[in-house]
Design an enzyme around this catalytic site. Structure first.
Site, PDB file in Angstrom:
ATOM      1  N   HIS A 217       0.851  -1.196   0.000  1.00 52.61           N
ATOM      2  CA  HIS A 217       0.000   0.000   0.000  1.00 52.61           C
ATOM      3  C   HIS A 217       0.888   1.248   0.000  1.00 52.61           C
ATOM      4  O   HIS A 217       1.216   1.763  -1.065  1.00 52.61           O
ATOM      5  CB  HIS A 217      -0.916  -0.081   1.230  1.00 52.61           C
ATOM      6  CG  HIS A 217      -2.024   0.922   1.262  1.00 52.61           C
ATOM      7  ND1 HIS A 217      -2.221   1.867   0.300  1.00 52.61           N
ATOM      8  CD2 HIS A 217      -3.028   1.123   2.173  1.00 52.61           C
ATOM      9  CE1 HIS A 217      -3.277   2.606   0.604  1.00 52.61           C
ATOM     10  NE2 HIS A 217      -3.788   2.171   1.743  1.00 52.61           N
TER      11      HIS A 217
ATOM     12  N   HIS B 125      -1.295  -0.607 -11.895  1.00 53.33           N
ATOM     13  CA  HIS B 125      -2.178  -0.242 -10.793  1.00 53.33           C
ATOM     14  C   HIS B 125      -3.407  -1.139 -10.846  1.00 53.33           C
ATOM     15  O   HIS B 125      -3.862  -1.493 -11.931  1.00 53.33           O
ATOM     16  CB  HIS B 125      -2.602   1.232 -10.919  1.00 53.33           C
ATOM     17  CG  HIS B 125      -3.170   1.792  -9.661  1.00 53.33           C
ATOM     18  ND1 HIS B 125      -4.487   1.623  -9.310  1.00 53.33           N
ATOM     19  CD2 HIS B 125      -2.592   2.503  -8.653  1.00 53.33           C
ATOM     20  CE1 HIS B 125      -4.696   2.207  -8.142  1.00 53.33           C
ATOM     21  NE2 HIS B 125      -3.565   2.743  -7.724  1.00 53.33           N
TER      22      HIS B 125
ATOM     23  N   ASP C 246       3.547   6.314  -7.342  1.00 51.70           N
ATOM     24  CA  ASP C 246       4.763   6.042  -6.578  1.00 51.70           C
ATOM     25  C   ASP C 246       6.034   6.145  -7.406  1.00 51.70           C
ATOM     26  O   ASP C 246       7.129   6.129  -6.861  1.00 51.70           O
ATOM     27  CB  ASP C 246       4.687   4.641  -5.954  1.00 51.70           C
ATOM     28  CG  ASP C 246       3.565   4.561  -4.952  1.00 51.70           C
ATOM     29  OD1 ASP C 246       3.533   5.420  -4.063  1.00 51.70           O
ATOM     30  OD2 ASP C 246       2.726   3.664  -5.070  1.00 51.70           O
TER      31      ASP C 246
HETATM   32  C1  LIG Z   1      -0.045  -2.509  -8.725  1.00 54.87           C
HETATM   33  C2  LIG Z   1      -0.173  -4.002  -9.100  1.00 54.87           C
HETATM   34  C3  LIG Z   1      -0.090  -4.828  -7.811  1.00 54.87           C
HETATM   35  C4  LIG Z   1      -1.538  -4.208  -9.773  1.00 54.87           C
HETATM   36  O1  LIG Z   1      -1.630  -5.556 -10.070  1.00 54.87           O
HETATM   37  P1  LIG Z   1      -2.880  -6.238 -10.767  1.00 54.87           P
HETATM   38  O2  LIG Z   1      -3.896  -5.230 -11.147  1.00 54.87           O
HETATM   39  O3  LIG Z   1      -3.324  -7.339  -9.886  1.00 54.87           O
HETATM   40  O4  LIG Z   1      -2.272  -6.762 -12.124  1.00 54.87           O
HETATM   41  P2  LIG Z   1      -1.792  -8.233 -12.400  1.00 54.87           P
HETATM   42  O5  LIG Z   1      -0.891  -8.696 -11.299  1.00 54.87           O
HETATM   43  O6  LIG Z   1      -3.001  -9.053 -12.702  1.00 54.87           O
HETATM   44  O7  LIG Z   1      -0.910  -8.061 -13.720  1.00 54.87           O
HETATM   45  C5  LIG Z   1      -1.423  -8.090 -15.043  1.00 54.87           C
HETATM   46  C6  LIG Z   1      -0.275  -8.406 -15.999  1.00 54.87           C
HETATM   47  O8  LIG Z   1       0.662  -7.313 -16.010  1.00 54.87           O
HETATM   48  C7  LIG Z   1       1.931  -7.740 -15.506  1.00 54.87           C
HETATM   49  N1  LIG Z   1       2.398  -6.691 -14.594  1.00 54.87           N
HETATM   50  C8  LIG Z   1       1.645  -5.983 -13.701  1.00 54.87           C
HETATM   51  N2  LIG Z   1       2.398  -5.056 -13.087  1.00 54.87           N
HETATM   52  C9  LIG Z   1       3.640  -5.188 -13.611  1.00 54.87           C
HETATM   53  C10 LIG Z   1       4.838  -4.508 -13.399  1.00 54.87           C
HETATM   54  N3  LIG Z   1       4.906  -3.498 -12.506  1.00 54.87           N
HETATM   55  N4  LIG Z   1       5.935  -4.894 -14.089  1.00 54.87           N
HETATM   56  C11 LIG Z   1       5.865  -5.895 -14.994  1.00 54.87           C
HETATM   57  N5  LIG Z   1       4.744  -6.569 -15.252  1.00 54.87           N
HETATM   58  C12 LIG Z   1       3.638  -6.225 -14.567  1.00 54.87           C
HETATM   59  C13 LIG Z   1       1.672  -9.041 -14.776  1.00 54.87           C
HETATM   60  O9  LIG Z   1       2.810  -9.858 -14.756  1.00 54.87           O
HETATM   61  C14 LIG Z   1       0.552  -9.619 -15.586  1.00 54.87           C
HETATM   62  O10 LIG Z   1       1.116 -10.137 -16.785  1.00 54.87           O
HETATM   63  P3  LIG Z   1       0.549 -11.516 -17.406  1.00 54.87           P
HETATM   64  O11 LIG Z   1      -0.852 -11.164 -17.839  1.00 54.87           O
HETATM   65  O12 LIG Z   1       1.472 -11.843 -18.526  1.00 54.87           O
HETATM   66  O13 LIG Z   1       0.576 -12.525 -16.303  1.00 54.87           O
HETATM   67  C15 LIG Z   1       0.951  -4.398 -10.070  1.00 54.87           C
HETATM   68  O14 LIG Z   1       0.847  -3.658 -11.266  1.00 54.87           O
HETATM   69  C16 LIG Z   1       2.336  -4.260  -9.465  1.00 54.87           C
HETATM   70  O15 LIG Z   1       2.786  -5.175  -8.773  1.00 54.87           O
HETATM   71  N6  LIG Z   1       3.018  -3.092  -9.690  1.00 54.87           N
HETATM   72  C17 LIG Z   1       4.319  -2.863  -9.106  1.00 54.87           C
HETATM   73  C18 LIG Z   1       4.188  -2.405  -7.658  1.00 54.87           C
HETATM   74  C19 LIG Z   1       3.670  -0.996  -7.538  1.00 54.87           C
HETATM   75  O16 LIG Z   1       4.136  -0.094  -8.182  1.00 54.87           O
HETATM   76  N7  LIG Z   1       2.693  -0.819  -6.641  1.00 54.87           N
HETATM   77  C20 LIG Z   1       2.137   0.491  -6.336  1.00 54.87           C
HETATM   78  C21 LIG Z   1       0.730   0.603  -6.735  1.00 54.87           C
HETATM   79  S1  LIG Z   1       0.139   2.245  -6.437  1.00 54.87           S
END
Ligand SMILES: CC(C)(COP(=O)(O)OP(=O)(O)OC[C@H]1O[C@@H](n2cnc3c(N)ncnc32)[C@H](O)[C@@H]1OP(=O)(O)O)[C@@H](O)C(=O)NCCC(=O)NCCS
Length: 434
Positions: A268, A307, A363
């Site tokens: 978060h 996100h 972020d």
């Molecule tokens: C924010 C986050 C958790 C959202 O996740 P989500 O909506 O559940 O998305 P998913 O985990 O289902 O990812 C969808 C696809 O994009 C990819 N993906 C998502 N975020 C990614 C990232 N930051 N880098 C590389 N690949 C990413 C996943 O591997 C997945 O690929 P696939 O379909 O080939 O398996 C995720 O984007 C992430 O971990 N980001 C990095 C951490 C971050 O910056 N968090 C702050 C949020 S404000």
């Protein structure tokens, strides 16, 4: 003429039900009428992490993740970031409307007069270990504030709720700054009532021997913008914690300490720290293409990208990037900025990221700004908690007067052992426990 309802056939019984749809949702409790027999509890919906469950009706913040829209009380975030101040936005979140000039003057005056904390709070904070994490200090100190204001338990009294709201918005920056000073081994600095909200905060953080600390106006404004961008984000993990804890009718200090604890987690409020670690690990723009290749190979994720809600761009990221530019003009360029810009440039052109709708989130740049301001990474979630205090309070205030809200109490699908008799010690055999 389409009907605003959902017709469901329960194939276990063959019975058909019509469930009303309001605001694009059915009521989960309407499912309960679907039973196989009179002993049946009724159908439930299973929704771990509330991925598709609206827990409340709210008039505070609107997000359309597919279109990259964020609005507080209807006002677009970019307009607020450009033209408003943090305290004006806090008023908007709490009261629902932008204040008139007179209303804002009163609000600012009242908040300013509540920035001091009881001297015992100071002694309490001094008791932390020299290297205590500032977020741990903030969470426990906010909880401790409840003991100074026992009347805060009267959550059904509107005037009382507002008094605690003033106090929390005013005192959280003081506690936050003192947590930082504590880590530096520096004396705590008292609030200055003739400084603005962010100017006073910077003074409590950085003032040394000078009789008066004047923050650089660009940095003061940059912090104001960051605070506006972080003030609320509808039903996220910490807002949900604030509402859930508040639903027990506990005082808002205890509820807010719980919300801040939710924010502390790396999923978060801690992502910007991960971004900085990643940029430092890459170290040089020449290493960016190889790093991107490893991300695409699935070795790790690109921190600060993607996100859960925004599948277009995060509207806050664009504003933060412009703010970063203005900050670096004053503080000097953060050497990691070039790495960040190159990462962003390549990622935005690369089909892996484009096809998955992965854009920089809030972020990606905020950590670079905090670092340029001289803050250690432990302070990053604290910097998030200060402005989010207004959002948490707005969510809490809305929740406690909502006639539809009761104590938050989800159901579960029990998957444990069926009833069994107690086994005497001598008859037990060791079972591997995870
Ligand atoms: C924010 C986050 C958790 C959202 O996740 P989500 O909506 O559940 O998305 P998913 O985990 O289902 O990812 C969808 C696809 O994009 C990819 N993906 C998502 N975020 C990614 C990232 N930051 N880098 C590389 N690949 C990413 C996943 O591997 C997945 O690929 P696939 O379909 O080939 O398996 C995720 O984007 C992430 O971990 N980001 C990095 C951490 C971050 O910056 N968090 C702050 C949020 S404000």
């Amino acid at each position: 003429m389409p009907t605003e309802s959902l017709t469901v056939t329960d194939n276990r019984t063959g019975a058909t039900y019509e469930l009303p749809i309001a605001d694009g949702a059915i009521r989960a409790s309407d499912l309960r009428q679907m039973r196989v027999d009179t002993d049946d509890f009724g159908l439930m919906s299973y929704d771990p992490a509330f991925l598709n469950t609206a827990s409340t009706r709210s008039a505070i913040t609107y997000i359309d993740g597919d279109r990259g829209i964020l609005r507080y009380r209807g006002y677009p975030i970019d307009q607020l970031a450009e033209r408003s101040t943090y305290l004006e936005v806090a008023y908007l979140l709490v009261h629902g409307e932008l204040p008139t000039k007179e209303e804002l003057a009163v609000w600012v005056d009242v908040i300013t007069r509540h920035t001091f904390v009881h001297e015992s709070m100071k002694r309490l904070m001094e008791a932390f270990r020299y290297d205590a994490h500032p977020m741990g200090m903030l969470i426990s100190s906010v909880a401790a504030l409840s003991t100074f204001y026992p009347e805060a338990t009267r959550v059904d009294d509107a005037e009382n709720r507002m008094l605690q709201t003033y106090r929390l918005i005013a005192k959280v920056p003081t506690i936050a700054a003192w947590a930082y000073r504590h880590n530096c081994g520096l004396p705590y600095v008292y609030p200055e009532n003739d400084l603005g909200f962010t100017g006073n905060f910077l003074s409590m953080m950085f003032r040394m021997a000078e009789p008066r600390y004047s923050a650089h106006p660009v940095l003061e404004r940059a912090l104001e913008v960051l605070f506006i961008l972080h003030a609320d984000h509808e039903q996220n993990c910490s807002a949900n914690a604030m509402r859930a804890i508040g639903s027990s009718r506990v005082d808002p200090y205890s509820a807010l300490a719980g919300a801040a604890a939710a924010l502390y987690g790396p999923l978060h409020g801690g992502a910007n720290e991960e971004v900085l670690k990643m940029l430092a690990e890459i170290g040089d723009v020449r290493h960016v293409p190889a790093y991107i290749d490893r991300v695409k190979a699935g070795d790790f994720r690109l921190m600060g990208f993607g996100h859960r809600v925004y599948k277009n761009y995060d509207p806050r990221a664009k504003i933060i990037k412009a703010t970063a530019d203005s900050v670096f003009e004053v503080t000097g360029r953060n050497p990691l900025l070039d790495v960040a810009l190159e990462l962003e440039r390549i990622a935005l052109e690369d089909d892996y990221f484009v096809s998955r709708k992965l854009y920089p989130n809030v972020d990606f740049y905020s950590g670079l700004i905090y670092q340029a301001l001289g803050l250690p990474v432990g302070m990053f979630p604290v910097m998030f908690a200060i402005p989010r205090t207004a959002g948490w309070l707005a969510q809490w205030l809305e929740g406690v007067v909502d006639p539809e809200q009761k104590i938050a109490r989800p159901r579960q699908l029990y998957v444990g052992a069926a009833e069994r008799d107690y086994v005497p010690m001598e008859d037990r055999s060791a079972v591997a426990v995870g």
